[in-house]
Design a protein around this motif. Structure first.
Motif, PDB file in Angstrom:
ATOM      1  N   ASN B  43     -30.334 -27.493 -20.521  1.00 59.25           N
ATOM      2  CA  ASN B  43     -30.934 -26.621 -21.523  1.00 59.25           C
ATOM      3  C   ASN B  43     -29.983 -26.335 -22.680  1.00 59.25           C
ATOM      4  OD1 ASN B  43     -33.308 -25.222 -22.241  1.00 59.25           O
ATOM      5  ND2 ASN B  43     -32.250 -23.301 -21.881  1.00 59.25           N
ATOM      6  N   LEU B  44     -28.683 -26.547 -22.442  1.00 58.55           N
ATOM      7  CA  LEU B  44     -27.706 -26.365 -23.524  1.00 58.55           C
ATOM      8  C   LEU B  44     -28.028 -27.310 -24.680  1.00 58.55           C
ATOM      9  CD1 LEU B  44     -25.134 -25.126 -24.642  1.00 58.55           C
ATOM     10  CD2 LEU B  44     -23.812 -26.726 -23.270  1.00 58.55           C
ATOM     11  N   ALA B  45     -28.396 -28.553 -24.343  1.00 53.76           N
ATOM     12  CA  ALA B  45     -28.732 -29.527 -25.385  1.00 53.76           C
ATOM     13  C   ALA B  45     -30.011 -29.112 -26.111  1.00 53.76           C
ATOM     14  CB  ALA B  45     -28.896 -30.916 -24.777  1.00 53.76           C
ATOM     15  N   VAL B  46     -30.980 -28.575 -25.350  1.00 56.38           N
ATOM     16  CA  VAL B  46     -32.225 -28.129 -25.972  1.00 56.38           C
ATOM     17  C   VAL B  46     -31.947 -26.969 -26.926  1.00 56.38           C
ATOM     18  CG1 VAL B  46     -34.529 -27.211 -25.533  1.00 56.38           C
ATOM     19  CG2 VAL B  46     -33.525 -28.836 -23.941  1.00 56.38           C
ATOM     20  N   LEU B  47     -31.102 -26.065 -26.464  1.00 55.18           N
ATOM     21  CA  LEU B  47     -30.742 -24.896 -27.271  1.00 55.18           C
ATOM     22  C   LEU B  47     -30.055 -25.327 -28.570  1.00 55.18           C
ATOM     23  CD1 LEU B  47     -30.858 -21.790 -26.777  1.00 55.18           C
ATOM     24  CD2 LEU B  47     -28.482 -21.939 -26.051  1.00 55.18           C
ATOM     25  N   LEU B  48     -29.118 -26.255 -28.450  1.00 57.57           N
ATOM     26  CA  LEU B  48     -28.404 -26.732 -29.634  1.00 57.57           C
ATOM     27  C   LEU B  48     -29.376 -27.398 -30.602  1.00 57.57           C
ATOM     28  CD1 LEU B  48     -25.117 -28.267 -28.140  1.00 57.57           C
ATOM     29  CD2 LEU B  48     -25.444 -26.058 -29.256  1.00 57.57           C
ATOM     30  N   THR B  49     -30.284 -28.222 -30.073  1.00 60.58           N
ATOM     31  CA  THR B  49     -31.240 -28.916 -30.935  1.00 60.58           C
ATOM     32  C   THR B  49     -32.148 -27.917 -31.642  1.00 60.58           C
ATOM     33  OG1 THR B  49     -31.233 -30.666 -29.291  1.00 60.58           O
ATOM     34  CG2 THR B  49     -32.879 -30.820 -31.010  1.00 60.58           C
ATOM     35  N   LEU B  50     -32.545 -26.878 -30.907  1.00 59.06           N
ATOM     36  CA  LEU B  50     -33.410 -25.853 -31.490  1.00 59.06           C
ATOM     37  C   LEU B  50     -32.736 -25.231 -32.710  1.00 59.06           C
ATOM     38  CD1 LEU B  50     -36.115 -24.491 -30.888  1.00 59.06           C
ATOM     39  CD2 LEU B  50     -34.898 -22.781 -29.564  1.00 59.06           C
ATOM     40  N   TYR B  51     -31.436 -24.989 -32.611  1.00 62.62           N
ATOM     41  CA  TYR B  51     -30.720 -24.350 -33.717  1.00 62.62           C
ATOM     42  C   TYR B  51     -30.306 -25.347 -34.785  1.00 62.62           C
ATOM     43  CZ  TYR B  51     -30.545 -19.688 -31.776  1.00 62.62           C
ATOM     44  OH  TYR B  51     -30.901 -18.448 -31.330  1.00 62.62           O
ATOM     45  N   LEU B  52     -29.927 -26.580 -34.357  1.00 64.94           N
ATOM     46  CA  LEU B  52     -29.390 -27.539 -35.324  1.00 64.94           C
ATOM     47  C   LEU B  52     -30.491 -28.286 -36.063  1.00 64.94           C
ATOM     48  CD1 LEU B  52     -26.467 -29.030 -33.196  1.00 64.94           C
ATOM     49  CD2 LEU B  52     -26.255 -27.529 -35.181  1.00 64.94           C
ATOM     50  N   ALA B  53     -31.615 -28.568 -35.376  1.00 61.49           N
ATOM     51  CA  ALA B  53     -32.656 -29.391 -36.002  1.00 61.49           C
ATOM     52  C   ALA B  53     -33.951 -28.615 -36.187  1.00 61.49           C
ATOM     53  CB  ALA B  53     -32.900 -30.646 -35.162  1.00 61.49           C
ATOM     54  N   GLY B  54     -34.514 -28.072 -35.112  1.00 61.52           N
ATOM     55  CA  GLY B  54     -35.765 -27.334 -35.248  1.00 61.52           C
ATOM     56  C   GLY B  54     -36.623 -27.450 -34.004  1.00 61.52           C
ATOM     57  N   GLY B  55     -37.758 -26.775 -34.053  1.00 63.92           N
ATOM     58  CA  GLY B  55     -38.627 -26.689 -32.884  1.00 63.92           C
ATOM     59  C   GLY B  55     -39.197 -28.024 -32.450  1.00 63.92           C
ATOM     60  N   ARG B  56     -39.682 -28.825 -33.427  1.00 66.98           N
ATOM     61  CA  ARG B  56     -40.313 -30.097 -33.056  1.00 66.98           C
ATOM     62  C   ARG B  56     -39.325 -31.040 -32.409  1.00 66.98           C
ATOM     63  NH1 ARG B  56     -44.053 -32.458 -37.712  1.00 66.98           N
ATOM     64  NH2 ARG B  56     -41.970 -32.885 -38.492  1.00 66.98           N
ATOM     65  N   GLU B  57     -38.119 -31.111 -33.001  1.00 66.11           N
ATOM     66  CA  GLU B  57     -37.087 -31.989 -32.462  1.00 66.11           C
ATOM     67  C   GLU B  57     -36.681 -31.530 -31.058  1.00 66.11           C
ATOM     68  OE1 GLU B  57     -37.196 -30.873 -35.465  1.00 66.11           O
ATOM     69  OE2 GLU B  57     -37.282 -32.688 -36.676  1.00 66.11           O
ATOM     70  N   ALA B  58     -36.559 -30.205 -30.898  1.00 61.91           N
ATOM     71  CA  ALA B  58     -36.149 -29.679 -29.590  1.00 61.91           C
ATOM     72  C   ALA B  58     -37.209 -29.984 -28.537  1.00 61.91           C
ATOM     73  CB  ALA B  58     -35.911 -28.175 -29.679  1.00 61.91           C
ATOM     74  N   PHE B  59     -38.489 -29.894 -28.946  1.00 63.88           N
ATOM     75  CA  PHE B  59     -39.573 -30.189 -28.008  1.00 63.88           C
ATOM     76  C   PHE B  59     -39.507 -31.646 -27.538  1.00 63.88           C
ATOM     77  CE2 PHE B  59     -43.842 -31.850 -27.221  1.00 63.88           C
ATOM     78  CZ  PHE B  59     -44.240 -30.999 -26.203  1.00 63.88           C
ATOM     79  N   LEU B  60     -39.322 -32.536 -28.522  1.00 59.43           N
ATOM     80  CA  LEU B  60     -39.254 -33.970 -28.214  1.00 59.43           C
ATOM     81  C   LEU B  60     -38.065 -34.277 -27.294  1.00 59.43           C
ATOM     82  CD1 LEU B  60     -40.936 -36.394 -29.132  1.00 59.43           C
ATOM     83  CD2 LEU B  60     -39.163 -36.880 -30.816  1.00 59.43           C
TER      84      LEU B  60
END
Lengths: 127, 169
Positions: B43-60
């Motif tokens: 989930n650390l990677a998901v969290l980072l993606t959510l902050y660094l890229a955005g919701g859609r990217e984090a979902f994917l």
């Protein structure tokens, strides 16, 4: 760490405590009496905790769990699933306590003894 | 910084990172016996993606991470439970971040708590016994603890990365 973060953590901990007390006081108040074994929602068998018993439970897909009831406690002695989480859940004796084996869809629950209301409610829910 | 990380190369990097984390997690001995209790390093990677890229990217990333790590290190059943947990967890994190009132740790804790709630709901659908109720309090607590740890790690990682990416073209 923001103040709201702490508030969220506090709320979650409070909810956990409240649910635990709720379960202890209202949902499963009695001491254990009967061991019931379910596959999915189907009752396979049940027997009193006072009985000494060793039961091999074979799933339709070939999976196997060995349930032991001894000295008023129930536990899984052996299982052929890869994670063996059901064995690591230890021994249960109190009403409401449950052992689960997700790969074999098996659950072993202690239900309140003496034909109590909790037992009736439990079986209703599972039928 | 947000837009920069939407590039496929960075997404690949984050996905690889999440798979390494999932692998490391399989190496960690878990002293807790309850099914579904885990650190949730991925989930650390998901969290980072959510902050660094955005919701859609984090979902994917989340979807691919679960499928790939599930087939690599887990089982089909594991994927099922992870999906249920991750779906609820992701919605919770998205909502918590959307309000703008929570820090990284708060968003991560929301994810941890709701991941465990989601997994328990999935388990309740499969083994229908009310005894599963007893798993809820300890799973809520473990969600707070693991969420906090992942959140703290995420906050520090974001702080370090923000300096790094400013210097990239």
């Amino acid at each position: 760490m923001k103040k709201n973060d702490l508030l969220f953590a506090g709320a979650a901990v409070a909810a956990a405590l409240a649910l635990f007390l709720l379960g202890k006081i209202f949902l499963f108040p009695q001491e254990g009496g009967v061991v019931s074994v379910y596959r999915g929602k189907e009752l396979l068998f049940s027997c009193p905790l006072t009985e000494e018993r060793r039961e091999e439970i074979v799933s339709p897909d070939g999976g196997k769990n060995v349930l032991v009831i001894q000295n008023g406690e129930a536990y899984i002695e052996d299982a052929d699933c890869p994670d063996k989480l059901c064995m690591r859940q230890g021994r249960i004796a109190k009403a409401g306590e449950t052992l689960v084996c997700l790969p074999h869809r098996l659950s072993v629950t202690i239900e309140g003894g003496e034909g109590s209301a909790a037992r009736g409610a439990g079986t209703d829910k599972n039928t | 910084m947000g837009r920069l990380l939407k590039k496929p190369a960075y997404m690949g990097l984050l996905l690889t990172f999440s798979l390494i984390l999932s692998y490391v997690e399989t190496l960690l001995p878990m002293p807790f016996a309850l099914p579904g209790m885990k650190l949730g390093l991925g989930n650390l990677a998901v969290l980072l993606t959510l902050y660094l890229a955005g919701g859609r990217e984090a979902f994917l990333l989340n979807l691919l991470r679960i499928l790939l790590s599930g087939f690599l290190f887990g089982s089909l059943y594991g994927i099922l439970y992870s999906m249920a947990g991750a779906a609820l967890s992701f919605l919770a994190m998205l909502a918590a971040k959307g309000t703008g009132r929570f820090g990284v740790a708060g968003v991560s804790m929301a994810g941890g708590v709701f991941h465990n709630v989601g997994q328990l709901l999935a388990a309740a659908l499969i083994v229908r016994t009310k005894g599963l109720f007893w798993y809820l309090p300890p799973l809520l607590l473990s969600g707070v603890v693991t969420g906090f740890l992942i959140g703290a790690a995420g906050r520090e990682t974001l702080r370090a990365l923000s300096g790094l990416f400013r210097r990239l073209p």
